[in-house]
Design a protein around this motif. Sequence first.
Motif, PDB file in Angstrom:
ATOM      1  N   LEU A 122      42.004  43.251  40.938  1.00  0.00           N
ATOM      2  CA  LEU A 122      43.039  43.103  41.959  1.00  0.00           C
ATOM      3  C   LEU A 122      42.852  41.817  42.761  1.00  0.00           C
ATOM      4  O   LEU A 122      43.815  41.089  43.024  1.00  0.00           O
ATOM      5  CB  LEU A 122      43.031  44.314  42.902  1.00  0.00           C
ATOM      6  CG  LEU A 122      43.503  45.633  42.292  1.00  0.00           C
ATOM      7  CD1 LEU A 122      43.239  46.792  43.250  1.00  0.00           C
ATOM      8  CD2 LEU A 122      44.990  45.561  41.948  1.00  0.00           C
ATOM      9  N   LEU A 123      41.617  41.530  43.136  1.00  0.00           N
ATOM     10  CA  LEU A 123      41.346  40.310  43.901  1.00  0.00           C
ATOM     11  C   LEU A 123      41.679  39.065  43.084  1.00  0.00           C
ATOM     12  O   LEU A 123      42.256  38.099  43.607  1.00  0.00           O
ATOM     13  CB  LEU A 123      39.882  40.300  44.341  1.00  0.00           C
ATOM     14  CG  LEU A 123      39.524  41.343  45.410  1.00  0.00           C
ATOM     15  CD1 LEU A 123      38.014  41.559  45.456  1.00  0.00           C
ATOM     16  CD2 LEU A 123      40.050  40.920  46.775  1.00  0.00           C
ATOM     17  N   ALA A 124      41.348  39.097  41.795  1.00  0.00           N
ATOM     18  CA  ALA A 124      41.645  37.955  40.927  1.00  0.00           C
ATOM     19  C   ALA A 124      43.150  37.767  40.742  1.00  0.00           C
ATOM     20  O   ALA A 124      43.622  36.651  40.492  1.00  0.00           O
ATOM     21  CB  ALA A 124      40.974  38.142  39.568  1.00  0.00           C
ATOM     22  N   ALA A 125      43.911  38.865  40.900  1.00  0.00           N
ATOM     23  CA  ALA A 125      45.367  38.812  40.738  1.00  0.00           C
ATOM     24  C   ALA A 125      46.081  38.446  42.038  1.00  0.00           C
ATOM     25  O   ALA A 125      47.318  38.477  42.090  1.00  0.00           O
ATOM     26  CB  ALA A 125      45.879  40.153  40.218  1.00  0.00           C
ATOM     27  N   GLY A 126      45.315  38.110  43.081  1.00  0.00           N
ATOM     28  CA  GLY A 126      45.928  37.667  44.327  1.00  0.00           C
ATOM     29  C   GLY A 126      46.123  38.749  45.372  1.00  0.00           C
ATOM     30  O   GLY A 126      46.882  38.565  46.327  1.00  0.00           O
ATOM     31  N   PHE A 127      45.423  39.896  45.204  1.00  0.00           N
ATOM     32  CA  PHE A 127      45.501  40.956  46.198  1.00  0.00           C
ATOM     33  C   PHE A 127      44.352  40.809  47.199  1.00  0.00           C
ATOM     34  O   PHE A 127      43.326  40.189  46.910  1.00  0.00           O
ATOM     35  CB  PHE A 127      45.403  42.339  45.535  1.00  0.00           C
ATOM     36  CG  PHE A 127      46.651  42.749  44.796  1.00  0.00           C
ATOM     37  CD1 PHE A 127      47.538  43.669  45.353  1.00  0.00           C
ATOM     38  CD2 PHE A 127      46.948  42.224  43.540  1.00  0.00           C
ATOM     39  CE1 PHE A 127      48.685  44.053  44.682  1.00  0.00           C
ATOM     40  CE2 PHE A 127      48.096  42.602  42.853  1.00  0.00           C
ATOM     41  CZ  PHE A 127      48.959  43.521  43.430  1.00  0.00           C
ATOM     42  N   ILE A 128      44.541  41.393  48.393  1.00  0.00           N
ATOM     43  CA  ILE A 128      43.488  41.447  49.397  1.00  0.00           C
ATOM     44  C   ILE A 128      43.338  42.891  49.868  1.00  0.00           C
ATOM     45  O   ILE A 128      44.304  43.658  49.890  1.00  0.00           O
ATOM     46  CB  ILE A 128      43.789  40.541  50.610  1.00  0.00           C
ATOM     47  CG1 ILE A 128      45.133  40.897  51.242  1.00  0.00           C
ATOM     48  CG2 ILE A 128      43.730  39.071  50.212  1.00  0.00           C
ATOM     49  CD1 ILE A 128      45.439  40.152  52.531  1.00  0.00           C
ATOM     50  N   GLY A 129      42.125  43.269  50.236  1.00  0.00           N
ATOM     51  CA  GLY A 129      41.875  44.614  50.753  1.00  0.00           C
ATOM     52  C   GLY A 129      42.098  44.656  52.251  1.00  0.00           C
ATOM     53  O   GLY A 129      41.505  43.866  52.988  1.00  0.00           O
ATOM     54  N   THR A 130      42.970  45.569  52.711  1.00  0.00           N
ATOM     55  CA  THR A 130      43.401  45.545  54.106  1.00  0.00           C
ATOM     56  C   THR A 130      43.022  46.772  54.921  1.00  0.00           C
ATOM     57  O   THR A 130      43.069  46.725  56.147  1.00  0.00           O
ATOM     58  CB  THR A 130      44.923  45.374  54.201  1.00  0.00           C
ATOM     59  OG1 THR A 130      45.556  46.466  53.501  1.00  0.00           O
ATOM     60  CG2 THR A 130      45.352  44.040  53.605  1.00  0.00           C
ATOM     61  N   ARG A 131      42.676  47.869  54.268  1.00  0.00           N
ATOM     62  CA  ARG A 131      42.303  49.042  55.055  1.00  0.00           C
ATOM     63  C   ARG A 131      41.532  50.027  54.191  1.00  0.00           C
ATOM     64  O   ARG A 131      41.539  49.946  52.952  1.00  0.00           O
ATOM     65  CB  ARG A 131      43.538  49.718  55.668  1.00  0.00           C
ATOM     66  CG  ARG A 131      44.494  50.351  54.666  1.00  0.00           C
ATOM     67  CD  ARG A 131      45.702  50.963  55.370  1.00  0.00           C
ATOM     68  NE  ARG A 131      46.609  51.578  54.396  1.00  0.00           N
ATOM     69  CZ  ARG A 131      46.524  52.859  54.005  1.00  0.00           C
ATOM     70  NH1 ARG A 131      45.572  53.643  54.509  1.00  0.00           N
ATOM     71  NH2 ARG A 131      47.378  53.344  53.128  1.00  0.00           N
TER      72      ARG A 131
END
Length: 275
Positions: A248-257
């Motif tokens: 997910l991080l490599a695909a441009g996502f960020i962890g928010t909660r």
Amino acid sequence: MKQEWEGHAGELMLDAGGTDRSRAAYRLSTLGREHLEAAESLQHTVVQGLQDQTQLSPFSPDELERVITGRGRTVGVFVDGRLMAFRAVDFPGNDPDNLALDLGFAEPLARQAAHFEMSVVHPDCRGNGLQQLMGHAVLELIRARRDVRFILATVSPSNVPSLKDKFALGMHIAALKPKYGGLWRYILLRKLEQRLGTPGQESCIRRGEEETGIVLEDTDRLTACAVPATASDELLALSSSYARQQELLAAGFIGTRLQVTAAGHLIAYRKRDFV
């Protein structure tokens, strides 16, 4: 320059043995060289009490001296003159351990980063919100330095209290990788250019100000709460599923909660909307 919160005083509940708790006065202040021994002793007490000692990467004596008397700053909570909690910030500059380099930042930009270092709270003082109290004070220390544009931190995926703390201070997960001799760590990031923009954020920062007594200026106050995405925007991943989160991080996502469920701890990821 003296900060407005310097010398801030209040009351907390102190464990007095068994199930008893008693009220005690505390004082918030920055630490100096004279507090090194007390800080090292407190860190030892806290680390020895952890069930999972891999959750915390304690300061070496040299590192502790660096954040108290060197390039960093450290805030402490005192009860009856005894150090009961501390939280540090480091300004790594061109140090090769600068976490901005882990995120691929170019060196000129990386030098504008600050590191949230670990928080240490004596077991007898837990449950009083001291981590957030010190977090707001440290944010003020960072804001006083106009050369800082980013705040970064590392957190063990299993360290739920620390992860909640970082999300509450407006950070998001930007990477997940082995650090510190192979221990898995989230790298969290916050851009200081972020501004409050939703009623939820405003409510959160007001609540934090009321609880800590530390008021942030409107002109350039730092975001104090992460912004939850709507459910349709989110993808959930178990905090223990490293491979899925890295995808997910490599695909441009960020962890928010963080979402705590019977099935385990879930991290909510949403598409990054900034460069």
